[in-house]
Design a protein around this motif. Structure first.
Motif, mmCIF file in Angstrom:
data_model
loop_
_atom_site.group_PDB
_atom_site.id
_atom_site.type_symbol
_atom_site.label_atom_id
_atom_site.label_comp_id
_atom_site.label_asym_id
_atom_site.label_seq_id
_atom_site.Cartn_x
_atom_site.Cartn_y
_atom_site.Cartn_z
ATOM 1 N N UNK A 236 150.167 52.848 31.890
ATOM 2 C CA UNK A 236 151.201 52.583 30.899
ATOM 3 C C UNK A 236 151.931 51.240 30.706
ATOM 4 N N UNK A 237 152.004 50.706 31.925
ATOM 5 C CA UNK A 237 152.331 49.173 31.906
ATOM 6 C C UNK A 237 151.476 48.262 31.429
ATOM 7 N N UNK A 238 150.189 48.463 31.570
ATOM 8 C CA UNK A 238 149.336 47.542 31.326
ATOM 9 C C UNK A 238 148.965 47.698 29.875
ATOM 10 N N UNK A 239 149.220 48.932 29.367
ATOM 11 C CA UNK A 239 149.184 49.278 27.900
ATOM 12 C C UNK A 239 150.281 48.440 27.071
ATOM 13 N N UNK A 240 151.411 48.501 27.559
ATOM 14 C CA UNK A 240 152.836 47.827 26.917
ATOM 15 C C UNK A 240 152.454 46.481 27.135
ATOM 16 N N UNK A 241 151.759 46.032 28.217
ATOM 17 C CA UNK A 241 151.658 44.401 28.223
ATOM 18 C C UNK A 241 150.831 44.071 27.316
ATOM 19 N N UNK A 242 149.609 44.797 27.148
ATOM 20 C CA UNK A 242 148.560 43.992 26.025
ATOM 21 C C UNK A 242 149.168 44.382 24.675
ATOM 22 N N UNK A 243 149.879 45.335 24.256
ATOM 23 C CA UNK A 243 150.427 45.381 23.034
ATOM 24 C C UNK A 243 151.619 44.383 22.942
ATOM 25 N N UNK A 244 152.293 43.920 23.793
ATOM 26 C CA UNK A 244 153.121 42.901 23.727
ATOM 27 C C UNK A 244 152.688 41.534 23.271
ATOM 28 N N UNK A 245 151.440 41.645 23.562
ATOM 29 C CA UNK A 245 150.658 40.363 23.383
ATOM 30 C C UNK A 245 149.813 40.164 21.727
ATOM 31 N N UNK A 246 150.288 41.336 21.155
ATOM 32 C CA UNK A 246 149.400 41.634 19.860
ATOM 33 C C UNK A 246 149.264 40.257 19.091
ATOM 34 N N UNK A 247 150.493 39.830 18.692
ATOM 35 C CA UNK A 247 150.557 38.581 17.871
ATOM 36 C C UNK A 247 149.841 37.237 18.482
ATOM 37 N N UNK A 248 149.735 37.460 19.612
ATOM 38 C CA UNK A 248 148.979 36.092 20.330
ATOM 39 C C UNK A 248 147.348 36.057 20.818
ATOM 40 N N UNK A 249 147.089 37.142 20.249
ATOM 41 C CA UNK A 249 145.458 37.551 20.831
ATOM 42 C C UNK A 249 144.624 36.240 20.740
ATOM 43 N N UNK A 250 144.890 35.981 19.213
ATOM 44 C CA UNK A 250 143.731 34.524 19.022
ATOM 45 C C UNK A 250 144.302 33.423 19.986
ATOM 46 N N UNK A 251 145.588 33.079 20.109
ATOM 47 C CA UNK A 251 146.059 32.073 20.830
ATOM 48 C C UNK A 251 145.624 31.985 22.212
#
Lengths: 303, 163
Positions: free
Chosen positions: A23-38
Motif C-alpha cells: 500500500x505504501x509503495x503504491x501511494x508513493x509511486x502515485x504521488x510522483x505521478x506528475x514527475x515520472x518524466x522528470x
C-alpha cells in the motif's frame, strides 16, 4: 523479564508486512505521478548518460535500459514505455496487496523498483532502499499465506505457524534492532545530538522543516530533550523492545517518534515504512502475546 | 525450502553487517556483484542524520535576458517527495566534486528543455546558513551562506557531452 518468544500469529505479522509495504509503495509511486518524466526519462533531470557515469558502468538494471527494451519490442515512444512499465509496477503492487500470485508479483515489483532506483541513483534516499529491501523480503518470505487471494484460489486455510514464518519474523526483528542500534551509535558520536542543535537543524532547514518551530530557540531544553530521547530510543531499542514490562509502551513511543518525524520533517514515506516494519516485526507479536496472557490470567482467575 | 532458508539468511546477514560495507569493502576492491547486491539489499550504512546534521543547500537558477538583468527560473516541484529527491541531488553536488559539472550540466539541460524560450542559464548553489539555537535567540536569522558552486550554460552547451 525478557521475552524473546514468538506467538502463533507469525503469518498475521507477515500479512500486515505484505499489505503495508504494498500500500505504501503504491501511494508513493502515485504521488510522483506528475514527475515520472522528470525522474525517469532519459532526458530527465538526471540524464541517462550521467546516470551511467554515476553508476560507474556497474552492470545493474536501470529504468532507462528497461524502457528502451520495452520501447523496442512494443514499438512505442519512450514516454509510453515508461507509462507501460509503471502500469505493470502498479498492477504488481496491487496484486501483492491482495495476495494474488504474491511471490511472482513481488518479483516483478522488485525488479521494476530496482530499475527505478538505479535509474535515478542520486535522487534516491533511505526510503527507496528500505522499500527495495521489503520487496525482496516479499519474494523470499511466506507473506502470501494469510488473507490472500491465493488462499481463496487454491482453497487453502489461513496458515498458522511454520518454522519459515517464524524465521522470517525473527530476521525482520534482528534487522530492525540492527538498524536502530547502528543508527543510534552513529548519532552518539555527534555532539549536536546532545545540545539540541541537530533537532533544531532538522526542523528549521529546507527542505525538511515545514512547520515553524522557531519557538525551540526560546525553549532550547525541548530540543535537547528530544535529541537525547532519540539517542536513547535508538541505542536501547534492542533492549527495551524485549523488556516485558515496558515493550508495549515502548513500541508506541517508537511509532510516535516516527509519526513526529513524518509531521515535522514531511518524511511521510520513510516514517510509514518504519512504522509498518515495527508493527509487523514487534507490534503484532507483542500485542497478541499480551492479549493471550490477559485471557489466560482471566481464565485462571475464574477457575 | 532449504534454498529459501539459505537465501533469507544470506540476505539478512548482508544487511545486518551492512554498516561495515564502506569500511570493509573498499570501493576499489569492491567486486561488481557486491555492488549490485548492495543496491538491491541496502548494503549501505544505517547512519541516518549522523553523527550530526549538515547545513542545508539552496539552488538558484537564473537566466540573463537581452538587457543583461537576471531572472529567477521557478524550480518548485509538485510534491514533498519530489522535493526530498531533488534535495538529494543538491547534497550529491555538494559532496561529490568530481561529478558536479556533469550533474549541473544535466540539470541545466533539463530546465532548458522545460523552458525552451531560455537560451542561457546560471546555476548557483549556496549553503543555507542557519544560526545556532543561542544565536537565533539573540536575533540572528537564517540566510544564504557561501556560494559553493556556480556554472553557466548556453543553449549551445546543453547537447549531450558524455557518450
Amino acid at each position: 523479564m525478557f521475552n524473546l518468544s514468538l506467538n502463533k500469529n507469525t503469518f498475521l505479522s507477515l500479512c500486515v508486512f505484505r499489505c503495508g509495504v504494498a500500500a505504501l509503495t503504491l501511494i508513493h509511486i502515485l504521488s510522483l505521478y506528475n514527475d515520472y518524466d522528470t525522474l525517469y526519462s532519459s532526458n530527465g533531470i538526471i540524464r541517462e548518460e550521467v546516470n551511467t557515469l554515476i553508476l560507474d558502468n556497474t552492470p545493474v538494471l536501470t529504468i532507462h535500459a528497461l524502457t528502451h527494451w520495452v520501447a523496442k519490442y512494443s514499438q512505442c515512444q519512450e514516454a509510453q514505455a515508461i507509462n507501460l512499465v509503471l502500469f505493470v509496477y502498479i498492477t504488481a503492487l496491487i496484486f501483492i496487496f491482495l495476495g494474488f500470485m504474491t511471490r511472482f508479483s513481488a518479483l516483478i515489483a522488485f525488479l521494476i523498483h530496482t530499475a527505478l532506483d538505479n535509474g535515478a541513483t542520486v535522487l534516491s534516499y533511505g526510503y527507496d532502499s528500505f522499500t527495495n529491501n521489503c520487496l525482496l523480503y516479499c519474494i523470499l518470505m511466506p507473506v502470501g499465506y494469510y488473507y490472500s487471494v491465493d488462499n481463496f484460489i487454491f482453497k487453502r486455510k489461513n496458515a498458522e505457524d511454520t518454522p519459515l514464518s517464524r524465521l522470517s519474523i525473527r530476521l525482520l526483528q534482528i534487522q530492525l534492532c540492527t538498524i536502530y542500534f547502528m543508527s543510534g551509535i552513529n548519532k552518539s558520536f555527534g555532539s549536536d545530538w546532545y545540545n539540541g542543535e541537530c533537532i533544531w537543524r532538522a526542523v528549521m532547514q529546507p527542505p525538511l522543516g515545514k512547520i515553524d518551530m522557531s519557538f525551540l530557540a526560546t525553549f532550547p531544553f525541548i530540543a535537547v530533550s528530544i535529541g537525547i530521547s532519540v539517542l536513547i530510543i535508538e541505542i536501547f531499542y534492542p533492549f527495551f523492545i524485549h523488556f516485558t514490562r515496558i515493550h508495549k509502551y515502548f513500541i508506541c513511543i517508537v511509532i510516535l517518534m516516527h509519526l513526529s518525524i513524518a509531521i515535522t520533517l514531511n518524511l511521510w514515506f520513510f516514517a510509514g515504512i518504519m512504522i509498518i516494519w515495527n508493527i509487523a516485526a514487534y507490534g503484532i507479536p507483542i500485542y497478541t502475546r499480551t492479549e493471550n496472557a490477559s485471557t489466560k490470567s482471566l481464565t485462571d482467575t475464574r477457575l | 525450502m532449504g534454498l529459501l532458508y539459505f537465501l533469507i539468511g544470506f540476505i539478512v546477514f548482508l544487511n545486518i553487517f551492512s554498516f561495515a560495507n564502506k569500511k570493509v569493502f573498499n570501493k576499489k576492491l569492491q567486486p561488481p556483484f557486491i555492488n549490485a547486491i548492495g543496491r538491491w539489499t541496502m548494503l549501505s550504512e544505517y547512519a541516518f542524520y549522523s553523527p550530526n546534521i549538515a547545513n542545508s543547500y539552496v539552488m538558484l537558477l537564473t537566466t540573463k535576458d537581452t538587457s543583461g538583468s537576471l531572472n529567477l527560473i521557478p524550480t518548485a516541484v509538485s510534491s514533498f517527495e519530489m522535493q526530498q529527491k531533488i534535495f538529494n541531488l543538491y547534497h550529491f553536488i555538494r559532496q561529490d566534486t568530481t561529478l558536479r559539472d556533469v550533474l549541473a550540466h544535466s540539470v541545466a539541460t533539463y530546465y532548458m528543455n522545460v523552458n525552451p524560450e531560455i537560451d542561457n542559464i546560471q546555476l548557483s548553489f549556496f549553503d543555507y546558513h542557519l544560526p545556532k539555537l543561542s544565536r537565533y535567540q539573540q536575533g540572528e536569522r537564517p540566510e544564504l551562506g557561501d556560494l559553493f558552486y556556480f556554472s553557466e550554460f548556453t543553449k549551445r552547451d546543453v547537447q549531450p557531452i558524455i557518450k
